[in-house]
Design a protein around this motif. Structure first.
Motif, mmCIF file in Angstrom:
data_model
loop_
_atom_site.group_PDB
_atom_site.id
_atom_site.type_symbol
_atom_site.label_atom_id
_atom_site.label_comp_id
_atom_site.label_asym_id
_atom_site.label_seq_id
_atom_site.Cartn_x
_atom_site.Cartn_y
_atom_site.Cartn_z
ATOM 1 N N ASP A 44 46.739 63.674 49.529
ATOM 2 C CA ASP A 44 47.806 62.832 50.073
ATOM 3 C C ASP A 44 48.608 62.236 48.918
ATOM 4 N N ASP A 84 32.221 64.685 54.575
ATOM 5 C CA ASP A 84 33.294 63.859 54.046
ATOM 6 C C ASP A 84 33.206 63.809 52.528
ATOM 7 N N THR A 86 33.981 61.066 48.936
ATOM 8 C CA THR A 86 34.338 59.766 48.400
ATOM 9 C C THR A 86 35.164 59.995 47.140
ATOM 10 N N THR A 100 36.726 55.237 47.970
ATOM 11 C CA THR A 100 37.234 55.379 49.331
ATOM 12 C C THR A 100 36.641 56.612 49.988
ATOM 13 N N ILE A 102 36.782 59.530 52.711
ATOM 14 C CA ILE A 102 37.797 60.280 53.446
ATOM 15 C C ILE A 102 37.078 61.311 54.301
ATOM 16 N N SER A 136 40.363 60.082 58.536
ATOM 17 C CA SER A 136 39.965 58.672 58.434
ATOM 18 C C SER A 136 39.785 58.305 56.971
ATOM 19 N N ILE A 137 40.290 57.126 56.619
ATOM 20 C CA ILE A 137 40.195 56.600 55.261
ATOM 21 C C ILE A 137 39.565 55.214 55.360
ATOM 22 N N GLU A 138 38.495 54.996 54.568
ATOM 23 C CA GLU A 138 37.800 53.720 54.665
ATOM 24 C C GLU A 138 37.317 53.275 53.289
ATOM 25 N N ASN A 139 37.596 51.994 52.973
ATOM 26 C CA ASN A 139 37.038 51.355 51.791
ATOM 27 C C ASN A 139 36.866 49.873 52.088
ATOM 28 N N SER A 145 42.881 55.452 60.426
ATOM 29 C CA SER A 145 42.998 56.882 60.679
ATOM 30 C C SER A 145 44.474 57.227 60.728
#
Length: 189
Positions: A44, A84, A86, A100, A102, A136-139, A145
């Protein structure tokens, strides 16, 4: 990713040169179903405020389609992420790096495949279509999402293993941020 490319090339050459690979080529009206393991790279890089390395994801895809004739098929795919990654996100203007997670939530698409068969052994093909995927992106700061869609292009090879089973090796650019090396099989009716 490089090891997977080597395995795919060796497998295609070995199967394509064996006498057991001779089969009847698909014809108009043939229906097929199967699946693929997708080794995806998500980049991205168009984000203006952050920079991160490519995320390497794994997905499982279900495929189904129909041959319009021996040179053209119409296909649908749907899949989910099973692996996934990281990555470290670096803010462009400064600030702390953030690990993060992903993940691919889903991928769906419709495609046309143009085939060029070689003596009932192999079929090289090109793919065009449209794909929609949710990532989905999470940190520690964000959990979100995003759904992205776009035109898809790719190329691959089908290896015929009898009248009904087809092995498949393919490269796909699902949309501008996601590419994949797919390996799978289909059963033809």
């Amino acid at each position: 990713m490089r090891t997977i490319n080597h395995i795919a090339v060796v497998s295609v050459l070995a199967l394509g040169s064996s006498g057991a690979a001779f089969a009847q080529t698909p014809s108009g009206g043939d229906i097929y179903v199967g699946g693929q393991a997708a080794f995806l790279v998500f980049d991205d890089s168009e984000q203006d405020d952050v920079d991160f390395d490519d995320a390497e994801l794994i997905g499982l895809l279900a495929r189904g389609g129909m041959y319009v004739n021996e040179h053209l098929s119409v296909e649908g795919r749907a899949g989910i992420g099973v692996g996934d990654d990281t990555v470290t996100v670096r803010p462009v203007g400064g600030g702390p790096d953030v690990d993060t997670d992903i993940e691919l939530d889903y991928l769906v698409g419709g495609y046309l495949r143009g085939h060029l068969g070689l003596e009932d052994i192999l079929s090289f093909y090109g793919v065009v279509g449209y794909t929609s995927a949710q990532i989905s992106i999470e940190n520690e700061f964000v959990s979100e999402s995003e759904t992205e869609s776009g035109g898809s292009v790719g190329f691959g090879v089908d290896v015929y293993l009898g009248d009904s089973t087809i092995l498949n090796f393919e490269f796909m650019s699902y949309y501008s941020d996601m590419n994949a090396l797919n390996i799978g099989a289909v059963y033809r009716f």
